[in-house]
Design a protein around this motif. Structure first.
Motif, PDB file in Angstrom:
ATOM      1  N   GLU A 155       0.818  -1.207   0.000  1.00 62.76           N
ATOM      2  CA  GLU A 155       0.000   0.000   0.000  1.00 62.76           C
ATOM      3  C   GLU A 155       0.857   1.264   0.000  1.00 62.76           C
ATOM      4  OE1 GLU A 155      -3.014  -0.163   3.005  1.00 62.76           O
ATOM      5  OE2 GLU A 155      -3.945  -1.957   2.159  1.00 62.76           O
ATOM      6  N   ASP A 189       2.593   4.548  -1.874  1.00 65.27           N
ATOM      7  CA  ASP A 189       2.099   5.521  -2.847  1.00 65.27           C
ATOM      8  C   ASP A 189       2.735   5.293  -4.215  1.00 65.27           C
ATOM      9  OD1 ASP A 189       0.727   7.963  -3.672  1.00 65.27           O
ATOM     10  OD2 ASP A 189       2.741   8.840  -3.762  1.00 65.27           O
ATOM     11  N   ASP A 239     -15.780   3.375 -10.287  1.00 64.73           N
ATOM     12  CA  ASP A 239     -16.313   3.663  -8.960  1.00 64.73           C
ATOM     13  C   ASP A 239     -16.123   2.439  -8.062  1.00 64.73           C
ATOM     14  OD1 ASP A 239     -17.572   4.839  -6.836  1.00 64.73           O
ATOM     15  OD2 ASP A 239     -19.607   4.443  -7.569  1.00 64.73           O
ATOM     16  N   GLN A 245     -16.823   1.186  -1.416  1.00 66.48           N
ATOM     17  CA  GLN A 245     -16.222   1.411  -0.108  1.00 66.48           C
ATOM     18  C   GLN A 245     -15.942   0.070   0.551  1.00 66.48           C
ATOM     19  OE1 GLN A 245     -15.450   4.377   1.332  1.00 66.48           O
ATOM     20  NE2 GLN A 245     -16.146   5.563  -0.443  1.00 66.48           N
ATOM     21  N   LYS A 266     -12.755  -2.088   3.374  1.00 63.70           N
ATOM     22  CA  LYS A 266     -11.419  -2.111   3.954  1.00 63.70           C
ATOM     23  C   LYS A 266     -10.353  -2.195   2.858  1.00 63.70           C
ATOM     24  CE  LYS A 266      -8.523  -4.558   7.290  1.00 63.70           C
ATOM     25  NZ  LYS A 266      -8.438  -5.704   8.232  1.00 63.70           N
ATOM     26  N   MET A 275      -9.921  -0.318   0.297  1.00 66.17           N
ATOM     27  CA  MET A 275     -10.348   0.015  -1.064  1.00 66.17           C
ATOM     28  C   MET A 275      -9.862   1.379  -1.545  1.00 66.17           C
ATOM     29  SD  MET A 275     -11.997  -2.500  -2.471  1.00 66.17           S
ATOM     30  CE  MET A 275     -10.658  -3.429  -1.723  1.00 66.17           C
ATOM     31  N   SER A 276      -9.347   2.204  -0.623  1.00 70.07           N
ATOM     32  CA  SER A 276      -8.926   3.542  -1.046  1.00 70.07           C
ATOM     33  C   SER A 276      -7.807   3.465  -2.072  1.00 70.07           C
ATOM     34  CB  SER A 276      -8.481   4.367   0.170  1.00 70.07           C
ATOM     35  OG  SER A 276      -7.424   3.717   0.858  1.00 70.07           O
ATOM     36  N   LEU A 277      -6.867   2.531  -1.893  1.00 65.11           N
ATOM     37  CA  LEU A 277      -5.779   2.379  -2.855  1.00 65.11           C
ATOM     38  C   LEU A 277      -6.315   1.983  -4.220  1.00 65.11           C
ATOM     39  CD1 LEU A 277      -2.289   0.902  -2.473  1.00 65.11           C
ATOM     40  CD2 LEU A 277      -3.789  -0.136  -4.156  1.00 65.11           C
ATOM     41  N   ARG A 304      -9.305   2.478  -5.427  1.00 64.66           N
ATOM     42  CA  ARG A 304     -10.090   3.574  -6.014  1.00 64.66           C
ATOM     43  C   ARG A 304      -9.181   4.548  -6.748  1.00 64.66           C
ATOM     44  NH1 ARG A 304     -13.355   3.164  -1.473  1.00 64.66           N
ATOM     45  NH2 ARG A 304     -12.182   4.715  -0.314  1.00 64.66           N
ATOM     46  N   GLN A 305      -8.016   4.826  -6.175  1.00 64.64           N
ATOM     47  CA  GLN A 305      -7.082   5.739  -6.822  1.00 64.64           C
ATOM     48  C   GLN A 305      -6.375   5.073  -7.995  1.00 64.64           C
ATOM     49  OE1 GLN A 305      -4.417   7.145  -3.773  1.00 64.64           O
ATOM     50  NE2 GLN A 305      -6.080   7.818  -2.444  1.00 64.64           N
TER      51      GLN A 305
END
Length: 398
Positions: free
Chosen positions: A121, A123, A289, A292, A294, A296-298, A300-301
């Motif tokens: 995870e 960047d 899209d 949401q 656990k 998932m933010s990575l 999504r980007q």
């Protein structure tokens, strides 16, 4: 075989050949992907240059030069690690190949694989992801526009894998027969098409042809074949180089295998989250899209960034002309993973990914073949925590 044994054998071969390029020290071991290959950052040769040593059961030397020359024509060879040498290693009836690549010209001591960055995870700079997808769509130009049967597109993407014994065994392992057309995904209200049925023969399509841009494809464009340096991505391993392949193949395969590597689809995974992610990745092309959940933010980007350079291929804002081939590339990626994975749960996850993409292909206005029927439908028990099996659905009498 232990890496120390492999290095010893390589050193002996190098002495016999007097090539003076054998690795002298392991600097770092990358985590490696799901292909079974091992990837190391090494110092090699008499002047201790830094490179990548990849050990696998595939020999790249025959196809690498073709890929490198093609990339050079498009001024994209700077993104390909130069293959220095390839060693064949025989041990106890097993053959391995050790490919040594040079990494000169970058801040190479900080190199990581794309897979390591995702799993940890870390960047990933927007510019780095943009360069990865620019390479995917630019290195093998010019692209040729063709009108092709969906089955032929699939054959070109799967290559030697298409309907081979391992491919058919994968469907057998998860209990999916080739004569069932539709799958009802248990725990959802979703009906999905069965790829095994639709790509078993060309007669299914009744003469349908769709627009497809074709070119050479890397063929195994996954996280452990993309080395991230300080300045740019470096691509290795062209063993599975594909000709006349769907131009979206490498992008969709990177997406699919990254999803599978990041979201471990084992017995304890959030299966509904996997289904929602598959649905999202199959529905949109330029906009993704991701749901949401656990971790998932990575995704999504990352997934939206990976698709930004699709505009290099598609100038039409609505993307309608190449939508079908984009979805077919997703089907192929899912089927390749299903064939590759050893765990039945992971096979089933890959099957679901492929089926969602096939659904969008069938629903596309250029195809218009999404007509699910309970007369040829089975329930797939994967979402609910019950035995994974298929059950016949009977049509309800009027």
């Amino acid at each position: 075989m232990e890496i120390s044994d492999i290095l010893r054998i390589i050193d002996n071969i190098s002495d016999e050949l007097k090539d003076k390029v054998a690795p002298v020290e392991i600097l770092n071991k990358f985590s490696g992907g799901r292909s079974g290959a091992e990837v190391y950052l090494v110092e090699y040769g008499e002047d201790n240059r830094v490179g990548i040593l990849k050990i696998s059961d595939s020999n790249e030397s025959e196809v690498f030069q073709k890929a490198y020359e093609l990339a050079a024509k498009n001024n994209m060879h700077k993104y390909i690690a130069k293959l220095i040498t390839n060693y064949k290693i025989e041990d106890k009836g097993k053959t391995l190949y050790a490919s040594l690549y040079d990494l000169a010209g970058d801040d190479i001591y900080k190199s990581e694989t794309f897979l390591d960055k995702v799993i940890n995870e870390d960047d990933l700079k927007d510019s780095m992801v943009s360069k990865i997808t620019k390479f995917v769509f630019s290195w093998s130009k010019d692209h040729e526009k063709k009108y092709m049967c969906p089955t032929q597109i699939m054959k070109n993407e799967l290559s030697y894998r298409y309907m081979d014994e391992k491919y058919e065994k994968a469907f057998e392992d998860i209990g999916v027969p080739k004569d069932v057309k539709w799958i009802s995904l248990d725990g959802t209200d979703t009906i999905l098409p069965n790829p095994y049925y639709f790509f078993n023969n060309e007669n299914v399509w009744k003469g349908l042809k769709v627009t497809c841009l074709t070119s050479y494809a890397h063929g195994d464009f996954q996280g452990d074949n993309i080395i991230i340096t300080e300045n740019k991505p470096i691509i290795i391993d062209f063993c599975d180089l594909l000709e006349d392949c769907n131009v979206f193949h490498d992008l969709r395969y990177l997406e699919a295998i990254t999803l599978g590597d990041y979201m471990e689809t084992n017995k304890n995974c959030d299966k509904k989250l996997w289904v929602n992610a598959c649905s999202s990745l199959s529905e949109g092309i330029m906009e993704v899209d991701i749901p949401q959940g656990k971790g998932m933010s990575l995704l999504r980007q990352l997934m939206s960034k990976l698709r930004e350079n699709v505009k290099l291929i598609v100038s039409d804002a609505r993307n309608v002309l190449y939508n079908p081939s984009f979805y077919l590339a997703g089907v192929a990626a899912g089927l390749i993973n299903m064939r590759k994975y050893k765990s039945n749960n992971k096979k089933k996850a890959a099957f679901i990914y492929a089926s969602y993409n096939l659904k969008m292909f069938l629903k596309d206005e250029a195809v218009d073949m999404f007509t699910p029927s309970l007369k040829s439908c089975m329930v797939f028990n994967w979402v609910n925590e019950i035995e994974n099996s298929f059950v016949n659905l009977q049509p309800i009498s009027a």
